[in-house]
Design a protein around this motif. Structure first.
Motif, PDB file in Angstrom:
ATOM      1  N   HIS A 187      64.583 -62.009  85.187  1.00 51.02           N
ATOM      2  CA  HIS A 187      64.891 -63.273  84.504  1.00 51.02           C
ATOM      3  C   HIS A 187      65.166 -64.425  85.468  1.00 51.02           C
ATOM      4  O   HIS A 187      65.208 -65.579  85.056  1.00 51.02           O
ATOM      5  N   SER A 214      57.840 -67.910  83.106  1.00 49.49           N
ATOM      6  CA  SER A 214      58.432 -67.424  81.848  1.00 49.49           C
ATOM      7  C   SER A 214      57.636 -66.283  81.224  1.00 49.49           C
ATOM      8  O   SER A 214      58.168 -65.548  80.398  1.00 49.49           O
ATOM      9  N   SER A 227      60.882 -63.912  80.650  1.00 53.08           N
ATOM     10  CA  SER A 227      61.336 -63.850  79.258  1.00 53.08           C
ATOM     11  C   SER A 227      61.615 -62.424  78.790  1.00 53.08           C
ATOM     12  O   SER A 227      62.343 -62.220  77.827  1.00 53.08           O
TER      13      SER A 227
END
Length: 152
Positions: free
Chosen positions: A20, A25, A29
């Motif tokens: 993270h 992303s 994520s």
């Protein structure tokens, strides 16, 4: 009931960080699975265990490996925005590898120019939570430091 465990050593030397914590992303994520990322200090990325290459992405900067002992799959990628000439894939789908065999090389100095930080995400696609996973962060040495253990 028999349980199986995959022990993943660092595929590249560098600093192992939580997934993270990286910018991309797609990986950070957790939607693709759980794992770790390594900020590399060297150009060579190697198989973290005995495996079979099950897939190579269209961009050819991401490989999916199946652990020969457990059949768990792990995705290992070169995450940077530089031109493809900073990267060389050394494997093909269906290829059997031993721990330490080269997956790909990348010129991290070239890849870092204007692209931010280079990371090597390592994602276990079958795990959508960290339950059953043990991750180790900090300095990692390719082929020596255990960075992730998955038990299921």
């Amino acid at each position: 009931m028999m349980h199986s465990t995959t022990i993943m050593t660092a595929p590249v030397s560098g600093k192992c960080v939580p997934l993270h914590a990286i910018y991309n992303s797609d990986y950070s994520s957790g939607n693709m699975g759980q794992g770790v990322a390594i900020v590399p200090t060297e150009d060579t990325v190697a198989a973290p265990f005995d495996c079979v290459v099950t897939r190579v992405s269209e961009s050819r900067r991401c490989v999916v490996l199946s652990d020969k002992a457990t059949n768990y799959e792990v995705l290992i990628a070169a995450d940077f925005a530089a031109d493809v000439d900073a990267f060389h894939l050394a494997v093909a789908p269906g290829q059997e590898l031993s721990k330490g065999d080269i997956l790909f090389t990348m010129d991290i100095d070239k890849a870092n120019i204007g692209a931010g930080s280079v990371t090597v995400p390592c994602v276990f696609s079958a795990f959508t939570s960290t339950e059953g996973m043990n991750m180790t962060y900090g300095d990692a040495v390719r082929g020596e430091t255990t960075v992730l253990t998955c038990a299921g």
